[in-house]
Scaffold this motif. Structure first.
Motif: not given
Length: 422
Positions: A169-175
């Motif tokens: 939800p925070w846009g911090g993890f892009n695999p």
């Protein structure tokens, strides 16, 4: 195409043939006249033939260039077989090289000249690197080969399947981005690892420090510390080599940060360039009186493409990236500085990548630069602690003095940049 362009294109084809021919002629320079199937003149003519064939093909179609290519292959096969049969040589490198030069000549006349020129250089480098590449293959272990194959499979098969978007939800993890950066860092480290394996320990302590700094400056510093305990007289030279490794870690940090966020180029350059210069000067001062017999240093660094090592770094990068993004949103841009100080202790690459991704967006450029530099300072201090804890007193003391000078010089230069840029 007009006549001027035609001369340029065919001239490039001739140059490519000359370049490959020089390498082939040098490799076979000890052979008597008439024993070589193809040398500088033959390869130059092959390149010229490719350029002329391509030029003709633009006006008359592809039938003639194809026929010339077939004739060239047949001719080379016949003559290479006659020359190789008596000495039991079954290499087809000369035949393939001639065909590549011919094809690049055709590309020179009909396609992108930059591509043709680059192809000519790469071809010559591959031909010239015969002994180094064969030597590396002879020393390569099954574990190294297996790790590289597994990671290549995961990169080209698994990577496209990963979602290229934030999944939290925070846009911090892009695999996709995390795994791509992980592979890129491992590849950069592997380049230094290969250079060290190919050259061997005979190149000396400074070379080991430089290549080790590309692989892992922390592991290199620790390895030198252990050598300094076993061989105390080498402490001075080892501290100089560790300084080179530290300087390469700053270069690596700069390259990674600027590749992701070009806006960081100027602020980081003002601090890291003087720091690198201080490391290099200190290294040469410390190694100025070394003896030839003392220059051998056999480092034992782990393979950067070892599967679990890459997974550990990927996990660390994911955690640091997620934490940085989340804390910046919750506590504000200045919180990245605290994250950098802590994250820089175990690894500099992860926080550098994470900060660079936020620079100019969630975090102001100057704040991002400060965070990267503080992470570098934290990492340098960690190496000094490892040097004191695992090495000889002289090794730890010298590396600490050099590191202190680097931090002070880099800090003063960065402060001057901030003062004069506002």
């Amino acid at each position: 195409m007009d006549m001027t362009e035609a001369f340029q294109r065919i001239g490039l084809a001739l140059a490519i043939g000359l370049l490959a021919g020089i390498e082939r002629g040098w490799q076979e320079r000890d052979m008597a006249d008439g024993e070589r199937v193809a040398g500088i003149r033959t390869f130059a003519l092959v390149g010229l033939l490719g350029g002329v064939a391509g030029y003709i093909g633009t006006n008359m179609g592809t039938a003639l260039p194809a026929a010339l290519a077939v004739a060239l292959v047949i001719t080379f096969v016949v003559f290479e077989y006659r020359a190789a049969a008596p000495r039991g040589d079954f290499s087809v490198t000369g035949i393939v090289a001639a065909l590549v030069v011919f094809a690049l000549g055709v590309v020179s006349a009909t396609g992108d000249m930059r591509l043709a020129a680059a192809g000519g250089v790469v071809t010559t480098v591959l031909l010239a690197a015969r002994h180094s590449l064969h030597g590396f293959l002879r020393t390569m272990t099954w574990v190294e080969l297996r790790s590289a194959l597994v990671l290549l499979t995961m990169s080209f098969v698994a990577l496209p399947l990963l979602p290229n978007r934030a999944i939290d939800p925070w846009g911090g993890f892009n695999p996709f981005a995390v795994w791509l950066m992980t592979i890129m860092i491992a590849a950069l480290s592997y380049a230094g690892y290969v250079a060290m394996r190919v050259a061997g320990p005979e190149r000396g302590i400074l070379f080991a420090g430089a290549t080790g700094g590309i692989v892992s400056s922390t592991a290199t510093t620790l390895s030198f510390a252990r050598i300094s305990v076993a061989q105390p007289p080498l402490s001075r030279q080892l501290a100089g080599a560790a300084s080179i490794a530290g300087g390469l870690s700053l270069v690596r940090c700069f390259v990674i940060a600027v590749a992701v966020a070009p806006v960081l180029l100027k602020p980081l350059a003002f601090a890291l360039a003087p720091g690198l210069a201080a490391f290099v000067v200190a290294s040469f001062i410390l190694n100025g009186r070394r003896k030839a017999a003392d220059t051998r240093a056999d480092l034992h660094l782990s393979n950067p493409f070892e599967f679990w090592s890459v997974l550990r770094f990927g996990a660390l990068l994911g955690v640091v990236s997620f934490s940085a993004k989340l804390l910046v949103q919750l506590l504000g841009p200045s919180s990245i500085v605290i994250i950098a100080l802590v994250s820089g202790i175990p690894d500099l690459d992860a926080i550098t990548l994470s900060t660079a991704h936020l620079a100019g967006d969630s975090v102001p450029v100057e704040t991002a630069a400060v965070a990267v530099l503080l992470a570098a300072v934290s990492n340098l201090v960690t190496k000094v602690v490892l040097a004191y804890g695992s090495g000889s007193r002289a090794y730890g003391r010298l590396l600490a003095l050099v590191t202190l000078a680097v931090i002070v010089i880099g800090g003063v230069c960065f402060w001057a940049f901030l003062a004069f840029s506002t």
